[in-house]
Scaffold this motif. Structure first.
Motif, PDB file in Angstrom:
ATOM      1  N   VAL A   1      -2.067   5.980   9.797  1.00  0.00           N
ATOM      2  CA  VAL A   1      -1.746   4.588  10.157  1.00  0.00           C
ATOM      3  C   VAL A   1      -1.476   3.780   8.904  1.00  0.00           C
ATOM      4  CG1 VAL A   1      -2.746   2.464  11.101  1.00  0.00           C
ATOM      5  CG2 VAL A   1      -2.927   4.586  12.376  1.00  0.00           C
ATOM      6  N   SER A   2      -2.274   3.981   7.878  1.00  0.00           N
ATOM      7  CA  SER A   2      -2.087   3.271   6.620  1.00  0.00           C
ATOM      8  C   SER A   2      -0.738   3.606   5.992  1.00  0.00           C
ATOM      9  CB  SER A   2      -3.217   3.637   5.662  1.00  0.00           C
ATOM     10  OG  SER A   2      -3.013   3.064   4.404  1.00  0.00           O
ATOM     11  N   LEU A   3      -0.374   4.886   6.006  1.00  0.00           N
ATOM     12  CA  LEU A   3       0.911   5.316   5.453  1.00  0.00           C
ATOM     13  C   LEU A   3       2.078   4.711   6.242  1.00  0.00           C
ATOM     14  CD1 LEU A   3       2.408   7.144   3.418  1.00  0.00           C
ATOM     15  CD2 LEU A   3       2.309   8.932   5.164  1.00  0.00           C
ATOM     16  N   ALA A   4       2.001   4.761   7.566  1.00  0.00           N
ATOM     17  CA  ALA A   4       3.062   4.196   8.396  1.00  0.00           C
ATOM     18  C   ALA A   4       3.190   2.691   8.189  1.00  0.00           C
ATOM     19  CB  ALA A   4       2.788   4.500   9.868  1.00  0.00           C
ATOM     20  N   PHE A   5       2.048   2.020   8.079  1.00  0.00           N
ATOM     21  CA  PHE A   5       2.067   0.576   7.839  1.00  0.00           C
ATOM     22  C   PHE A   5       2.697   0.261   6.493  1.00  0.00           C
ATOM     23  CE2 PHE A   5       0.015  -3.169   5.982  1.00  0.00           C
ATOM     24  CZ  PHE A   5       0.442  -4.129   6.878  1.00  0.00           C
ATOM     25  N   SER A   6       2.346   1.023   5.483  1.00  0.00           N
ATOM     26  CA  SER A   6       2.876   0.783   4.146  1.00  0.00           C
ATOM     27  C   SER A   6       4.388   0.984   4.096  1.00  0.00           C
ATOM     28  CB  SER A   6       2.193   1.724   3.153  1.00  0.00           C
ATOM     29  OG  SER A   6       2.740   1.582   1.880  1.00  0.00           O
ATOM     30  N   ILE A   7       4.860   2.052   4.695  1.00  0.00           N
ATOM     31  CA  ILE A   7       6.300   2.319   4.708  1.00  0.00           C
ATOM     32  C   ILE A   7       7.049   1.239   5.471  1.00  0.00           C
ATOM     33  CG2 ILE A   7       8.073   3.893   5.594  1.00  0.00           C
ATOM     34  CD1 ILE A   7       6.120   6.188   4.898  1.00  0.00           C
ATOM     35  N   SER A   8       6.549   0.889   6.653  1.00  0.00           N
ATOM     36  CA  SER A   8       7.246  -0.131   7.451  1.00  0.00           C
ATOM     37  C   SER A   8       7.203  -1.491   6.767  1.00  0.00           C
ATOM     38  CB  SER A   8       6.664  -0.209   8.858  1.00  0.00           C
ATOM     39  OG  SER A   8       5.310  -0.581   8.821  1.00  0.00           O
ATOM     40  N   LEU A   9       6.115  -1.823   6.112  1.00  0.00           N
ATOM     41  CA  LEU A   9       6.024  -3.097   5.412  1.00  0.00           C
ATOM     42  C   LEU A   9       6.997  -3.149   4.234  1.00  0.00           C
ATOM     43  CD1 LEU A   9       4.649  -5.843   5.137  1.00  0.00           C
ATOM     44  CD2 LEU A   9       3.031  -4.757   3.596  1.00  0.00           C
ATOM     45  N   ASN A  10       7.126  -2.048   3.515  1.00  0.00           N
ATOM     46  CA  ASN A  10       8.078  -2.008   2.407  1.00  0.00           C
ATOM     47  C   ASN A  10       9.516  -2.170   2.896  1.00  0.00           C
ATOM     48  OD1 ASN A  10       6.368  -1.778   0.193  1.00  0.00           O
ATOM     49  ND2 ASN A  10       6.168   0.430   0.472  1.00  0.00           N
ATOM     50  N   ILE A  11       9.834  -1.573   4.022  1.00  0.00           N
ATOM     51  CA  ILE A  11      11.183  -1.724   4.583  1.00  0.00           C
ATOM     52  C   ILE A  11      11.425  -3.163   4.995  1.00  0.00           C
ATOM     53  CG2 ILE A  11      12.670  -1.090   6.523  1.00  0.00           C
ATOM     54  CD1 ILE A  11      11.387   1.734   6.333  1.00  0.00           C
TER      55      ILE A  11
END
Length: 107
Positions: free
Chosen positions: A45-55
Motif C-alpha cells: 500500500v505504501s509503495l502504491a501510494f508513493s507511486i501514485s502521489l509522484n504521478i
C-alpha cells in the motif's frame, strides 16, 4: 531469533521482511505468519501510494501537499510494530483486514 522478534523485524523495510520470512520459515507460528502478511500488505500500500502521489504531483504540482498523508502510513507502521511487540494478532487499522486472507505463499 524468536517469532515475536521476527514479527517486529518484518515491519522494518522490505529487507527486514525478507529476513523475518527466511529466518522464520522453519519455525513459523501463527503470530509470525499474521504479521508477515500485515507488513507485506502495508508495504505494498505504501509503495502504491508513493507511486501514485509522484504521478499526481508531477502532473499537478499544486497537489504535492498530499504527501502529508504519508505520515498516516508511518502511524500505521508504528501500530503494526506495537501489535507485534505485544504479541497481538490485531489488524492494522483501515487496511489490515484486507490482508488477513491474502498472500497464501506465507502459510
Amino acid at each position: 531469533m524468536d517469532n515475536k522478534t521476527l514479527s517486529i523485524v518484518s515491519y522494518i523495510t522490505i529487507i527486514g521482511w525478507l529476513i523475518a520470512y527466511v529466518m522464520g520459515k522453519e519455525k513459523m507460528d501463527s503470530l509470525l505468519r499474521y504479521h508477515l502478511k500485515q507488513s507485506l500488505g502495508l508495504g505494498l500500500v505504501s509503495l502504491a501510494f508513493s507511486i501514485s502521489l509522484n504521478i499526481v504531483a508531477s502532473i499537478v504540482p499544486a497537489l504535492s501537499f498530499l504527501g502529508i498523508i504519508g505520515y498516516a502510513i508511518i502511524v500505521l507502521w508504528v501500530i503494526g510494530i506495537i501489535n507485534a511487540a505485544n504479541g497481538e494478532m490485531k489488524p492494522i487499522p483501515f487496511i489490515g483486514k484486507a490482508f488477513e486472507d491474502k498472500f497464501s505463499f506465507i502459510g
